[in-house]
Design an enzyme around this catalytic site. Structure first.
Site, PDB file in Angstrom:
ATOM      1  CG  ASP A  99      -0.256   0.009   2.370  1.00 47.57           C
ATOM      2  OD1 ASP A  99       1.039  -0.096   2.528  1.00 47.57           O
ATOM      3  OD2 ASP A  99      -0.756   0.087   3.719  1.00 47.57           O
ATOM      4  CD  GLU A 100       4.747   4.125   2.754  1.00 48.82           C
ATOM      5  OE1 GLU A 100       5.054   5.115   3.129  1.00 48.82           O
ATOM      6  OE2 GLU A 100       4.266   3.142   3.468  1.00 48.82           O
TER       7      GLU A 100
END
Length: 363
Positions: free
Chosen positions: A97-98
């Protein structure tokens, strides 16, 4: 977007929009497991990542509990990363998610790029994200957390005193609960207070290397570069049993299954490992680890299981077991399969794209 797993579930099931949503384990709030992601609606009730699911249910019994669907989240993440690489090939993937993007070589202003990225992700996938823009990774990461959800935040060196120093020390990467408690014990609560602490005092408390790291981070200094290819140091799998296990044969069956799953990952990555280790957590949460070095690197499930079993033999099973894990380390490229590697070192302005909550654990 914030709360990545929850956001993907709402995308799949629009009727969940606006409802408190908790993602974790098998989705059973009365079973063992922890919260992976909680929607903002659930967070208003005090639900947060890493909280036991039972506690989350106590705080928000009206929440919808869903199991972790890592395959679907990984699929959506891959689509997002593909969009990011169209803006800059200098992307460091730091989790599902990053990501960091080095945009220093691009001519468009970074704020305009950020808005374009957000629009592409929203249009093509239907999700929002928060973006931080800064001269280095440390500040970019902090910036990405400042204006959630769906925010764009720009930080420069001159903003450190006014926007970074008032924040709690926990906002710094590398400051976990233990370091936070040690800092609070000496009356250091904010990043500014940490920045004002002499390096010599921090070195005496945390050691020269970690003390210097903490002081430099508090100044907003970070010389890490965007790494476009990162080799894994190990592959591991673990299981938390639904009921504490006291039977050795049950543990061995679980160990065999975990060993084969790790072996499949190694073969898919074209890697073999020279060490096999296990992690065993008893019902009282005491944790034991054991490691065994293999004579020959392997990616075979049988060899991994043999090493893991030898590790288990070195632990006195005097209590029931809550969790069991297998890890293979000291990885190397298989001689039968050549893999390409690449690394790029670049300095300049960076974007951090945060698709989840900073407390969301890796799955």
């Amino acid at each position: 977007m914030d709360a990545f797993f929850a956001a993907v579930e709402v995308l799949r099931h629009p009727a969940l929009a606006g409802k408190p949503l908790v993602i974790g384990g098998r989705g059973d709030p009365f079973a063992r497991g922890v919260v992976s992601t909680a929607s903002y609606e659930a967070r208003r009730f005090g639900v947060h990542s890493a909280m036991p699911l039972r506690m989350a249910h106590e705080r928000c019994p009206q929440a919808v509990f869903l199991p972790v669907d890592y395959r679907e989240y990984a699929r959506v993440s891959a689509r997002i990363k593909a969009i990011l690489r169209q803006f800059s090939p200098q992307l460091e993937d730091v989790g599902i998610d990053e990501a960091y993007l080095d945009v220093s070589q691009l001519t468009d202003p970074s704020s305009r790029l950020a808005r374009a990225i957000k629009q592409r992700i929203l249009t093509e996938i239907g999700l929002t994200c928060s973006i931080g823009i800064a001269p280095n990774k440390l500040l970019a990461k902090i910036a990405s957390d400042l204006e959630k959800p769906d925010g764009v935040t720009v930080l420069t060196e001159v903003d450190v005193a006014t926007r970074i120093w008032p924040l709690p020390v926990r906002k710094l990467q590398g400051v976990g609960p233990v370091t936070e408690r040690r800092l609070e014990a000496i009356d250091i609560h904010t990043i500014g207070e940490l920045a004002a602490t002499p390096q010599a005092r921090l070195a005496a408390l945390f050691g020269p290397a970690h003390g210097r790291f903490l002081w430099r981070s508090a100044q907003g200094e970070d010389d890490r570069t965007v790494v476009t290819h990162r080799e894994p140091k190990s592959h591991s799998r673990e299981v938390t049993f639904q009921a504490d296990v006291g039977d050795r044969q049950t543990l061995l069956r679980a160990l065999a299954g975990l060993s084969e799953r790790v072996a499949e990952e190694l073969r898919a990555a074209g890697r073999s490992g020279s060490t096999v280790g296990i992690k065993l957590r008893f019902a009282d949460f005491e944790t034991r680890t054991r490691v065994r070095t293999l004579a020959v690197p392997t990616h075979a499930g049988t060899a991994i299981f043999a090493g893991a079993r030898a590790c288990l033999d070195r632990i006195d099973l005097d209590r029931k077991v809550r969790l069991l894990g297998v890890r293979v380390g000291e990885l190397r490229i298989d001689q039968t399969r050549a893999l390409e590697t690449a690394a790029h070192v670049a300095e300049g302005q960076m974007l951090t794209l945060d698709f989840g909550h900073p407390d969301d654990p890796a799955v």
